[in-house]
Design a protein around this motif. Structure first.
Motif, short mmCIF file in Angstrom:
data_model
loop_
_atom_site.label_atom_id
_atom_site.label_comp_id
_atom_site.label_asym_id
_atom_site.label_seq_id
_atom_site.Cartn_x
_atom_site.Cartn_y
_atom_site.Cartn_z
N VAL A 21 -0.96 -39.84 -25.40
CA VAL A 21 -0.27 -40.96 -24.71
C VAL A 21 1.20 -41.06 -25.02
O VAL A 21 2.07 -41.38 -24.29
N ALA A 22 1.26 -40.75 -26.09
CA ALA A 22 2.89 -40.89 -26.72
C ALA A 22 3.73 -39.86 -26.00
O ALA A 22 4.68 -40.25 -25.55
N SER A 63 -3.59 -48.00 -31.62
CA SER A 63 -2.83 -47.13 -30.79
C SER A 63 -1.54 -47.91 -30.40
O SER A 63 -0.35 -46.87 -30.46
N LEU A 64 -1.39 -49.16 -30.12
CA LEU A 64 0.09 -49.59 -29.93
C LEU A 64 0.95 -49.26 -31.30
O LEU A 64 2.16 -49.25 -31.03
N LEU A 81 -6.46 -48.21 -23.59
CA LEU A 81 -6.23 -47.33 -24.66
C LEU A 81 -7.18 -46.87 -25.47
O LEU A 81 -7.29 -45.75 -26.06
N LEU A 125 2.07 -45.84 -30.95
CA LEU A 125 2.92 -45.57 -29.89
C LEU A 125 4.49 -46.25 -30.23
O LEU A 125 5.47 -45.54 -29.99
N TYR A 145 -7.65 -43.50 -36.16
CA TYR A 145 -6.82 -42.35 -35.77
C TYR A 145 -6.00 -42.00 -36.75
O TYR A 145 -5.63 -42.62 -38.00
N ARG A 155 -6.28 -40.81 -26.34
CA ARG A 155 -5.85 -40.31 -27.74
C ARG A 155 -4.35 -40.96 -27.81
O ARG A 155 -3.45 -40.35 -26.75
N PRO A 156 -4.07 -41.68 -28.88
CA PRO A 156 -2.52 -42.17 -28.82
C PRO A 156 -1.50 -41.14 -28.80
O PRO A 156 -0.56 -41.36 -28.27
#
Length: 275
Positions: free
Chosen positions: A87-88, A136-137, A79, A140, A156, A83-84
């Protein structure tokens, strides 16, 4: 013994770099009784004669449209080089397309196998990538809630964006974290998530130790928790199921011929074991 599910784990190189081929394999696997189809996530690989590489998200979309039952996902996606917010959107869309069959495998990634981090200007420090992964998690999980996301972190920013529609699965897409069994930090990360994918597992006794550590880190936890193991396809997975594995994925080398994959597919999934 845990019920052992079986999944193809496909390196998307050369013969498997065509998403139409991968989709047909997934459909054949579903018909043969397999439970899942996961794919590698790489940009490049220094493993001649590998020359062609497919995008995992496009391949997974093809799998989703060619199947009705198989669980699917990247195994694993680094990840820190994605870019989170993007990804979302990708995960929610793919989960809805597949009617709630997506699992997101995540990990740090590595620069060792193809220089895919350094060659594209990505972060190569493991500690920094670990921080980016955790951030990132968090983004998300917030995005999948359907509530406005207001995140200003070290790596981010997401400034008041609502990510709708939500994934089909609630509270969000299941996340499995990869890591080496001897490293406690990824095991701690995995304990906060929905599953663990141990890398470089050499013996079922080692897996039993990892499962015990996870149990200690998750006191009072409820709901399903998955332990996925990748093993050479000539290794009996049932001792690993006895040690706590819930998913078995036969390993294929990068650039594996299509006929080899089809041979393993036709041999069928592992015996499921007890419930």
């Amino acid at each position: 013994m845990n019920r052992l599910r079986s999944a193809l784990w496909l390196p998307l190189f050369d013969d498997l770099a065509d998403p139409r081929v991968v989709a047909r394999l997934a459909a054949e696997a579903e018909e043969a009784g397999w439970d899942g189809c996961f794919v590698w996530d790489h940009l490049c690989l220094q493993a001649p004669p590998v020359r062609q590489v497919a995008d995992p998200w496009i391949a997974l979309t093809a799998i989703a449209t060619a199947t009705e039952r198989l669980r699917l996902g990247p195994m694993v996606s680094p990840l820190a080089r994605r870019r989170p917010a993007k990804v979302a959107r990708e995960t929610a869309t793919l989960d809805r397309l597949s009617n709630g069959r997506l699992t997101l495998g995540v990990g740090l990634g590595s620069d060792r196998f193809g220089g895919e981090l350094s060659k594209t200007g990505e972060q190569i420090d493991d500690r920094r990538r670990g921080q980016m992964l955790d951030e990132s998690l968090a983004i998300l999980a917030a995005a999948w809630s359907g509530e406005p996301v207001r995140h200003r972190g070290e790596h981010y920013t997401v400034d008041d964006i609502t990510f709708l529609p939500r994934p089909t699965q609630r509270p969000g897409v299941p996340v499995w974290a990869a890591g080496f069994p001897g490293n406690l930090k990824p095991i701690r990360r995995a304990a906060r998530l929905d599953g663990f994918f141990p890398v470089g597992l050499e013996h079922p006794d080692r897996l039993a130790e990892v499962v015990a550590t996870l149990a200690e880190l998750r006191p009072g936890a409820s709901g399903p928790y998955e332990i996925a193991v990748g093993l050479p396809f000539d290794v009996d997975p049932l001792p690993y199921a006895a040690a706590g594995a819930t998913w078995w994925m036969p390993e294929f080398d990068p650039g594996v011929p299509l006929d080899t994959v089809r041979g393993v597919l036709r041999d069928g999934p592992a015996s499921p074991g007890g419930d």
